[in-house]
Design a protein around this motif. Structure first.
Motif, PDB file in Angstrom:
ATOM      1  N   MET A  78       1.698   5.385   0.750  1.00 51.87           N
ATOM      2  CA  MET A  78       0.854   6.473   1.207  1.00 51.87           C
ATOM      3  C   MET A  78      -0.573   5.979   1.341  1.00 51.87           C
ATOM      4  O   MET A  78      -1.138   5.433   0.395  1.00 51.87           O
ATOM      5  CB  MET A  78       0.917   7.652   0.235  1.00 51.87           C
ATOM      6  CG  MET A  78       2.330   8.149  -0.043  1.00 51.87           C
ATOM      7  SD  MET A  78       2.360   9.596  -1.131  1.00 51.87           S
ATOM      8  CE  MET A  78       1.756   8.853  -2.652  1.00 51.87           C
ATOM      9  N   VAL A 107       2.257  13.857   7.775  1.00 55.50           N
ATOM     10  CA  VAL A 107       2.043  12.542   7.169  1.00 55.50           C
ATOM     11  C   VAL A 107       2.235  11.393   8.143  1.00 55.50           C
ATOM     12  O   VAL A 107       2.043  10.228   7.769  1.00 55.50           O
ATOM     13  CB  VAL A 107       2.967  12.326   5.953  1.00 55.50           C
ATOM     14  CG1 VAL A 107       2.811  13.466   4.953  1.00 55.50           C
ATOM     15  CG2 VAL A 107       4.424  12.185   6.389  1.00 55.50           C
ATOM     16  N   ASP A 165      -2.131  16.540   0.172  1.00 56.80           N
ATOM     17  CA  ASP A 165      -0.975  15.725  -0.180  1.00 56.80           C
ATOM     18  C   ASP A 165      -0.597  15.877  -1.647  1.00 56.80           C
ATOM     19  O   ASP A 165       0.434  15.357  -2.079  1.00 56.80           O
ATOM     20  CB  ASP A 165      -1.240  14.246   0.106  1.00 56.80           C
ATOM     21  CG  ASP A 165      -1.396  13.954   1.585  1.00 56.80           C
ATOM     22  OD1 ASP A 165      -0.631  14.516   2.393  1.00 56.80           O
ATOM     23  OD2 ASP A 165      -2.280  13.142   1.934  1.00 56.80           O
ATOM     24  N   PHE A 211       1.920   7.679   6.026  1.00 50.36           N
ATOM     25  CA  PHE A 211       2.962   7.332   5.056  1.00 50.36           C
ATOM     26  C   PHE A 211       3.993   6.414   5.701  1.00 50.36           C
ATOM     27  O   PHE A 211       4.268   6.505   6.900  1.00 50.36           O
ATOM     28  CB  PHE A 211       3.687   8.579   4.560  1.00 50.36           C
ATOM     29  CG  PHE A 211       2.869   9.477   3.667  1.00 50.36           C
ATOM     30  CD1 PHE A 211       1.503   9.323   3.535  1.00 50.36           C
ATOM     31  CD2 PHE A 211       3.499  10.489   2.957  1.00 50.36           C
ATOM     32  CE1 PHE A 211       0.758  10.152   2.719  1.00 50.36           C
ATOM     33  CE2 PHE A 211       2.771  11.326   2.135  1.00 50.36           C
ATOM     34  CZ  PHE A 211       1.400  11.164   2.012  1.00 50.36           C
ATOM     35  N   TYR A 267       9.311  11.157   9.813  1.00 49.14           N
ATOM     36  CA  TYR A 267       8.253  11.651   8.949  1.00 49.14           C
ATOM     37  C   TYR A 267       7.852  13.063   9.331  1.00 49.14           C
ATOM     38  O   TYR A 267       7.913  13.446  10.505  1.00 49.14           O
ATOM     39  CB  TYR A 267       7.018  10.748   9.040  1.00 49.14           C
ATOM     40  CG  TYR A 267       7.279   9.320   8.649  1.00 49.14           C
ATOM     41  CD1 TYR A 267       7.150   8.904   7.334  1.00 49.14           C
ATOM     42  CD2 TYR A 267       7.659   8.386   9.609  1.00 49.14           C
ATOM     43  CE1 TYR A 267       7.392   7.597   6.971  1.00 49.14           C
ATOM     44  CE2 TYR A 267       7.908   7.072   9.252  1.00 49.14           C
ATOM     45  CZ  TYR A 267       7.775   6.680   7.936  1.00 49.14           C
ATOM     46  OH  TYR A 267       8.022   5.377   7.577  1.00 49.14           O
TER      47      TYR A 267
END
Length: 127
Positions: free
Chosen positions: A85, A66, A92, A70, A62
């Motif tokens: 999410m 995030v 974002d 996420f 990732y």
């Protein structure tokens, strides 16, 4: 040719959650590398998450921005890639794209040579 179609985008308040889906026209083999990207207005496309092919020694990757919020996953039986999410922030906001690479192997979030792309789904996070 492989086709990808994203869905699940929308408008949400800061701190909310969304789950994006990417339906693939062909079978998602466990050896395929898949990922999610996003692009904010006036900015370059950014790699968000990458899921390794089966057998890779690494966990899904990732972007730092995030991590912890996420989660990328896939359902090979349904030929669907997901991006869950949570704790969304205004930063974002952007168009989110899924991508697929039959080459497989290690799939970092910033992988830049995916062979197939979807057309995107819009995510808007308001404060």
């Amino acid at each position: 040719q492989v086709q990808l179609a994203e869905s699940g985008g929308g408008s949400v308040q800061s701190g909310g959650s969304l789950k994006l889906s990417c339906e693939v026209s062909d079978r998602i083999y466990s050896s395929y590398c898949m990922g999610w990207f996003r692009q904010a207005p006036g900015k370059e496309r950014e790699g968000v998450a990458g899921i390794d092919s089966d057998g890779s020694p690494s966990a899904p990757d990732y972007a730092d921005s995030v991590k912890g919020r996420f989660m990328i996953s896939r359902d090979s039986a349904k030929n669907i890639l997901y991006l869950q999410m949570t704790n969304l922030k205004p930063e974002d906001t952007g168009m989110y794209y899924c991508a697929l690479d039959p080459g497989g192997g290690y799939c970092p979030a910033d992988k830049d040579d995916y062979r197939h792309w979807g057309q995107g789904t819009q995510v808007t996070v308001s404060s």
